[in-house]
Motif scaffolding. Structure first.
Motif, PDB file in Angstrom:
ATOM      1  N   LEU A 114      -8.600  -1.950  49.043  1.00  0.00           N
ATOM      2  CA  LEU A 114      -8.601  -3.149  49.880  1.00  0.00           C
ATOM      3  C   LEU A 114      -7.208  -3.753  50.000  1.00  0.00           C
ATOM      4  CD1 LEU A 114     -11.879  -5.020  48.866  1.00  0.00           C
ATOM      5  CD2 LEU A 114     -11.285  -4.153  51.129  1.00  0.00           C
ATOM      6  N   ARG A 170      -5.567  -4.251  53.651  1.00  0.00           N
ATOM      7  CA  ARG A 170      -5.235  -5.567  54.209  1.00  0.00           C
ATOM      8  C   ARG A 170      -3.871  -5.571  54.879  1.00  0.00           C
ATOM      9  NH1 ARG A 170      -6.793  -7.520  48.767  1.00  0.00           N
ATOM     10  NH2 ARG A 170      -9.037  -7.920  48.817  1.00  0.00           N
ATOM     11  N   ILE A 221     -16.822  -6.834  48.064  1.00  0.00           N
ATOM     12  CA  ILE A 221     -16.102  -5.689  48.629  1.00  0.00           C
ATOM     13  C   ILE A 221     -16.804  -5.205  49.892  1.00  0.00           C
ATOM     14  CG2 ILE A 221     -15.487  -3.267  48.213  1.00  0.00           C
ATOM     15  CD1 ILE A 221     -15.008  -4.109  45.256  1.00  0.00           C
ATOM     16  N   GLU A 269     -15.871  -7.412  52.857  1.00  0.00           N
ATOM     17  CA  GLU A 269     -14.535  -7.207  53.414  1.00  0.00           C
ATOM     18  C   GLU A 269     -14.470  -5.906  54.216  1.00  0.00           C
ATOM     19  OE1 GLU A 269      -9.935  -8.128  52.085  1.00  0.00           O
ATOM     20  OE2 GLU A 269     -11.559  -8.288  50.621  1.00  0.00           O
ATOM     21  N   TYR A 270     -15.075  -4.855  53.693  1.00  0.00           N
ATOM     22  CA  TYR A 270     -15.084  -3.591  54.432  1.00  0.00           C
ATOM     23  C   TYR A 270     -15.923  -3.687  55.709  1.00  0.00           C
ATOM     24  CZ  TYR A 270     -12.452  -0.372  51.503  1.00  0.00           C
ATOM     25  OH  TYR A 270     -11.445   0.281  50.860  1.00  0.00           O
TER      26      TYR A 270
END
Length: 273
Positions: free
Chosen positions: A113, A117, A144, A147-148
């Motif tokens: 991540l 980013r 997680i 965010e993905y």
């Protein structure tokens, strides 16, 4: 049948006769072998490279990948670690390692991540990001997964990803945000996906709006009258609101569709006790 790469094979095999340890030539022959699905030959070429050039990035990466494809995870992880040690880390490497190494999974995903980013997400990243998003949700790494899923949405806002985002927000108890997403995907499906309708219903149930919850389950039945999950959820709502008769009726309908539906049987037995 002659290979469509025959001309290239002849050229680079001739070079290899003069320079048997040339990593560039070996890597080209390995790539051709991969295109022709000659995985064993490709692995042999990459192993030859590593014998004389143990830090050759392409050989480390592809040898790791080929071992992973064979479920030889310890070997694959070893090669990926070597790649990182020589400063060739990337998000893909950490994501592959996360899939293979449960014990260190979260650490690898956080490293992936961190790198992602700082990288512009493109449409070609959808498959990778959506896969890790769904896997992270299954692994219960919800932050997680969120965010993905957002990365995947930025790459390509598919119904699957919108629905997954709704499921994540539902898990996080942000039912208004989840409803917004589920309504969006429901509109995309023109109200014809019973599972999305069930998701909407679940949000209303969590918001103590049982009438709206049942309303959307009834819409799901209009789409699929033989859906055991819909009857099961209707039964649970009626059980929660004290309507024992309708609860039993719907749970029994769920079991008529699937007599082995354990959750429905357990709920029915609990009501009848």
């Amino acid at each position: 049948m002659a290979s469509k790469y025959a001309k290239q094979l002849n050229k680079y095999n001739a070079i290899l006769e003069k320079k048997p340890n040339d990593p560039y030539t070996l890597s080209i022959l390995a790539r051709i072998a991969l295109k022709e699905a000659r995985l064993k030959n490709a692995e042999e070429y990459y192993n030859s490279i590593l014998l004389n050039s143990p830090d050759y990035p392409e050989a480390l990466y592809m040898t790791a990948f080929l071992n992973m494809k064979k479920n030889q995870y310890d070997a694959a992880l070893n090669y990926f670690h070597k790649l990182i040690e020589i400063g060739k880390e990337n998000a893909f490497v950490y994501e592959y390692m996360a899939v293979m190494d449960k014990e260190n999974r979260k650490d690898y995903l956080e490293k992936a991540l961190e790198l992602s980013r700082n990288t512009k997400i493109r449409s070609k990243d959808y498959k990778r990001c959506s896969y890790i998003a769904f896997q992270s949700f299954a692994w219960r790494e919800y932050d997680i997964a969120l965010e993905y899923a957002n990365f995947a949405y930025d790459a390509k806002p598919t119904n699957d990803i919108i629905n997954l985002l709704g499921c994540i927000y539902h898990h996080n108890e942000d039912y208004d945000k989840a409803l917004s997403l589920f309504h969006e995907v429901n509109a995309n499906y023109e109200g014809l996906n019973p599972y999305v309708l069930c998701n909407i219903s679940s949000c209303y149930k969590k918001k103590n709006s049982n009438k709206m919850a049942i309303r959307y389950l009834e819409k799901a039945l209009e789409v699929d009258k033989n859906n055991k999950l819909v009857y099961y959820n209707i039964g649970l709502i009626h059980a929660a609101t004290g309507n024992k008769k309708l609860a039993i009726e719907n749970l029994e309908k769920s079991l008529e569709i699937d007599n082995n539906y354990e959750e429905a049987r357990n709920a029915l037995n609990a009501i009848k006790e």
